[in-house]
Design an enzyme around this catalytic site. Structure first.
Site, PDB file in Angstrom:
ATOM      1  N   MET A  17       0.829  -1.201   0.000  1.00 39.95           N
ATOM      2  CA  MET A  17       0.000   0.000   0.000  1.00 39.95           C
ATOM      3  C   MET A  17       0.865   1.252   0.000  1.00 39.95           C
ATOM      4  O   MET A  17       1.820   1.364   0.776  1.00 39.95           O
ATOM      5  CB  MET A  17      -0.912   0.009   1.230  1.00 39.95           C
ATOM      6  N   GLN A  68      -4.154  -6.921  -7.042  1.00 45.88           N
ATOM      7  CA  GLN A  68      -4.618  -7.463  -5.774  1.00 45.88           C
ATOM      8  C   GLN A  68      -5.915  -6.772  -5.364  1.00 45.88           C
ATOM      9  O   GLN A  68      -5.982  -5.543  -5.307  1.00 45.88           O
ATOM     10  CB  GLN A  68      -3.597  -7.307  -4.655  1.00 45.88           C
ATOM     11  N   CYS A  98      -3.660  -8.932   4.857  1.00 47.82           N
ATOM     12  CA  CYS A  98      -3.416  -7.613   5.426  1.00 47.82           C
ATOM     13  C   CYS A  98      -4.145  -7.468   6.766  1.00 47.82           C
ATOM     14  O   CYS A  98      -5.351  -7.715   6.846  1.00 47.82           O
ATOM     15  CB  CYS A  98      -3.886  -6.534   4.457  1.00 47.82           C
ATOM     16  N   GLY A 211      10.303 -11.764   5.200  1.00 47.98           N
ATOM     17  CA  GLY A 211      11.663 -11.806   5.713  1.00 47.98           C
ATOM     18  C   GLY A 211      12.721 -12.219   4.720  1.00 47.98           C
ATOM     19  O   GLY A 211      13.843 -12.553   5.114  1.00 47.98           O
TER      20      GLY A 211
END
Length: 333
Positions: A17, A68, A98, A211
């Site tokens: 975003m 998305q 999210c 990560g």
């Protein structure tokens, strides 16, 4: 029905975003022909009722590009998918990961981990509506869910509904108590669980997210799953993308280095400026360029302070790059 192969998802940049807008994606595409790019999440309401050209439009150079969607009403998702399909997207991805307050208030995003049957209904509605691959990006669970049960149940429902691929952020999301930023770092990663999911669904394209910061990390994961999705690492150090094509696909990089990436971006910047776009709206996605190199801090400082000024043009960008070039030459002298 258009299909999605395991090779299609071998490397992708994450939907982020306020970051992965059309300017960011165009810039990233210059550095990798093979990366699969994703839009920021768009809600079904925005797609159905908003300014579609502004929200959904993109430059053909960005392809392959996935959209998305955020939503939890199957009928609305189907309608939004039909609208989006006309714009030429390569894939539609459902956000089931999210954890922000915005998505919790709308009962979608990571909240959907708690409603796997509804996720299946959403996937089926979009599959029935459009001739595009429909994928799901999810977490391994939320709050007090047992991760293996949560992830495998969600996968089972999504696959039964026709889901073409799963992208798994290998962390839980905590819907209360952690901010969206903390949800990207604090919950522990469980890569092994995603590997286990891949073993259970050998034929389904599965990508891993969370990560992952280096090419070496990516190679390690690709020994177990079909794809890796990179978010902040690619955004904050975009030159990483120059290594993707040669090191993950065995193909030549499209450009030699960050300097060449700036040169390739200039015509796009000039065209956008003529349309009234602000320079800073484009250069803000370049602040990580030259990370770790002499002059990188001066480059960031110049762009951050000068690109937002009224009337700032390409010369502002070029002068910031010159700072890096001069310092690099001085360091090597």
């Amino acid at each position: 029905m258009k299909s999605l192969t395991k090779q299609d998802i071998r490397f992708s940049t994450a939907p982020m975003m306020e970051w992965t807008d059309r300017h960011c994606r165009f810039f990233h595409r210059l550095m990798s022909r093979r990366a699969r790019l994703y839009t920021e999440m768009l809600t079904t309401g925005a797609v159905i009722f908003g300014d579609r050209d502004r929200l959904l439009g993109f430059d053909a150079a960005e392809r392959p590009l996935a959209l998305q969607l955020g939503g939890s009403d199957p009928a609305d998702l189907a309608k939004a998918a039909r609208i989006a399909a006309a714009f030429g997207y390569a894939e539609i991805n459902l956000n089931v990961g999210c954890p922000s307050d915005r998505v919790q208030n709308g009962a979608f995003g990571a909240c959907l981990m708690l409603r796997p049957d509804l996720v299946g209904d959403c996937v089926k509605a979009m599959k029935d509506a459009v001739d595009l691959p429909i994928t799901v990006k999810c977490r391994i669970g939320v709050d007090d869910q047992e991760p293996r049960t949560a992830l495998f149940t969600l996968a089972e429902r999504a696959v039964a509904a026709g889901c073409d691929a799963l992208i798994v952020h290998a962390r839980k999301a905590w819907l209360s108590g952690l901010s969206p930023k903390e949800n990207r770092d604090v919950p522990p990663l469980d890569y092994g669980l995603v590997y286990e999911l891949k073993r259970a669904y050998a034929d389904l394209p599965i990508a891993i997210n969370g990560g992952i910061a280096t090419i070496e990390d990516m190679r390690a994961h690709l020994a177990h799953v079909d794809g890796v999705m990179i978010g902040r690492a690619a955004y904050h150090e975009p030159e990483l993308l120059l290594r993707v094509d040669p090191e993950l696909f065995g193909e030549a990089a499209p450009l030699a280095d960050g300097f060449a990436a700036v040169e390739a971006f200039i015509p796009y910047v000039e065209a956008q400026l003529r349309r009234g776009e602000r320079l800073s709206n484009m250069t803000r996605h370049m602040l990580g360029l030259f990370a770790g190199k002499p002059g990188a801090r001066a480059f960031r400082r110049r762009l951050a302070s000068e690109a937002a000024r009224p009337g700032a043009g390409v010369e502002t960008l070029l002068s910031a790059v010159d700072e890096v070039r001069r310092m690099a030459e001085a360091a090597s002298a």
